[in-house]
Design a protein around this motif. Structure first.
Motif, PDB file in Angstrom:
ATOM      1  N   UNK A  62       0.839  -1.219   0.190  1.00 20.51           N
ATOM      2  CA  UNK A  62      -0.011   0.083   0.180  1.00 20.51           C
ATOM      3  C   UNK A  62       0.976   1.279   0.012  1.00 20.51           C
ATOM      4  N   UNK A  63       0.280   2.375  -0.766  1.00 20.29           N
ATOM      5  CA  UNK A  63       1.148   3.658  -0.837  1.00 20.29           C
ATOM      6  C   UNK A  63      -0.023   4.847  -0.491  1.00 20.29           C
ATOM      7  N   UNK A  64       0.572   5.572   0.198  1.00 23.72           N
ATOM      8  CA  UNK A  64      -0.295   6.748   0.489  1.00 23.72           C
ATOM      9  C   UNK A  64       0.488   7.978  -0.145  1.00 23.72           C
ATOM     10  N   UNK A  65       0.125   8.897  -0.812  1.00 22.50           N
ATOM     11  CA  UNK A  65       0.701  10.131  -1.569  1.00 22.50           C
ATOM     12  C   UNK A  65       0.326  11.317  -0.785  1.00 22.50           C
ATOM     13  N   UNK A  66       1.489  12.149  -0.573  1.00 22.08           N
ATOM     14  CA  UNK A  66       1.489  13.294  -0.203  1.00 22.08           C
ATOM     15  C   UNK A  66       2.192  14.287  -1.145  1.00 22.08           C
ATOM     16  N   UNK A  67       1.200  15.125  -1.629  1.00 24.17           N
ATOM     17  CA  UNK A  67       1.898  16.289  -2.714  1.00 24.17           C
ATOM     18  C   UNK A  67       2.315  17.486  -2.083  1.00 24.17           C
ATOM     19  N   UNK A  68       3.665  17.915  -2.475  1.00 21.73           N
ATOM     20  CA  UNK A  68       4.070  19.432  -1.985  1.00 21.73           C
ATOM     21  C   UNK A  68       4.290  20.127  -3.277  1.00 21.73           C
ATOM     22  N   UNK A  69       3.713  21.418  -3.220  1.00 17.01           N
ATOM     23  CA  UNK A  69       3.889  22.112  -4.388  1.00 17.01           C
ATOM     24  C   UNK A  69       3.303  23.578  -4.234  1.00 17.01           C
ATOM     25  N   UNK A  70       3.594  24.514  -5.069  1.00 17.68           N
ATOM     26  CA  UNK A  70       2.800  25.792  -5.234  1.00 17.68           C
ATOM     27  C   UNK A  70       1.332  25.526  -5.727  1.00 17.68           C
ATOM     28  N   UNK A  71       0.580  26.224  -5.280  1.00 18.36           N
ATOM     29  CA  UNK A  71      -0.834  25.866  -5.759  1.00 18.36           C
ATOM     30  C   UNK A  71      -0.941  26.189  -7.373  1.00 18.36           C
ATOM     31  N   UNK A  72      -1.799  25.579  -8.213  1.00 22.90           N
ATOM     32  CA  UNK A  72      -1.866  25.718  -9.425  1.00 22.90           C
ATOM     33  C   UNK A  72      -2.406  27.165  -9.588  1.00 22.90           C
ATOM     34  N   UNK A  73      -2.482  27.617 -11.067  1.00 17.95           N
ATOM     35  CA  UNK A  73      -3.013  28.759 -11.565  1.00 17.95           C
ATOM     36  C   UNK A  73      -4.424  29.080 -10.953  1.00 17.95           C
ATOM     37  N   UNK A  74      -5.193  28.041 -11.127  1.00 22.00           N
ATOM     38  CA  UNK A  74      -6.676  28.340 -10.693  1.00 22.00           C
ATOM     39  C   UNK A  74      -6.851  28.707  -9.050  1.00 22.00           C
TER      40      UNK A  74
END
Length: 161
Positions: A62-74
């Motif tokens: 099992x894999x859990x994803x954590x995304x890190x980055x600048x908010x998208x243009x919207x």
């Protein structure tokens, strides 16, 4: 006066519905197999860094994803341009990581708990301070199997193969 009446000509025989349940179940199984489960909607920009020595994760674990980055243009107007954390389909703070991991563990069978891997999908432009904070929170909840997701390419030149 005859005893037997002649059958009237014309008229169609009734349609047999005996095979209808078979057809319905065939369609049901087809759509169950052919449907793809929806991935997370990215609310952040996520241009992954390049690496030349990569390994694929084992699909059985099992894999859990954590995304890190600048908010998208919207979402820049609403959330600013600083790097943010995304858990599932919403923005979150560092304090939300512990409940997220607890919920992910609660959804797993007991024999899969030690195999849970947390995959960090970090934008190449993201600040390492937020990544360090996320790693500290993961240490606190004893989620020590961490994977950095990258794309295949030359790590020095940043070119994709």
């Amino acid at each position: 006066m005859s005893k037997f009446k002649k059958k009237k000509e014309g008229g169609l025989p009734p349609i047999s519905t005996a095979s209808l349940p078979d057809i319905v179940f065939m369609l049901l199984f087809f759509f169950m197999v052919a449907t793809v489960i929806k991935e997370d909607n990215l609310l952040i920009e996520n241009k992954l860094p390049s690496a030349d020595q990569i390994e694929k994760l084992d699909k059985k674990n099992p894999v859990s994803y954590i995304y890190i980055g600048k908010p998208s243009a919207n979402y820049v107007d609403k959330f600013g341009s600083e790097a943010r954390i995304q858990l599932n389909d919403k923005y979150a703070g560092v304090e939300d990581i512990a409940p997220f991991i607890a919920a992910e563990r609660a959804a797993l069978r007991e024999e899969l708990l030690p195999k849970l891997t947390v995959a960090l999908k970090v934008d190449s432009e993201a600040n390492m301070g937020i990544v360090s904070d996320v790693k500290q929170e993961l240490r606190k909840v004893n989620a020590l199997k961490i994977n950095y997701t990258t794309r295949k390419g030359d790590a020095v030149a940043g070119a994709e193969n």
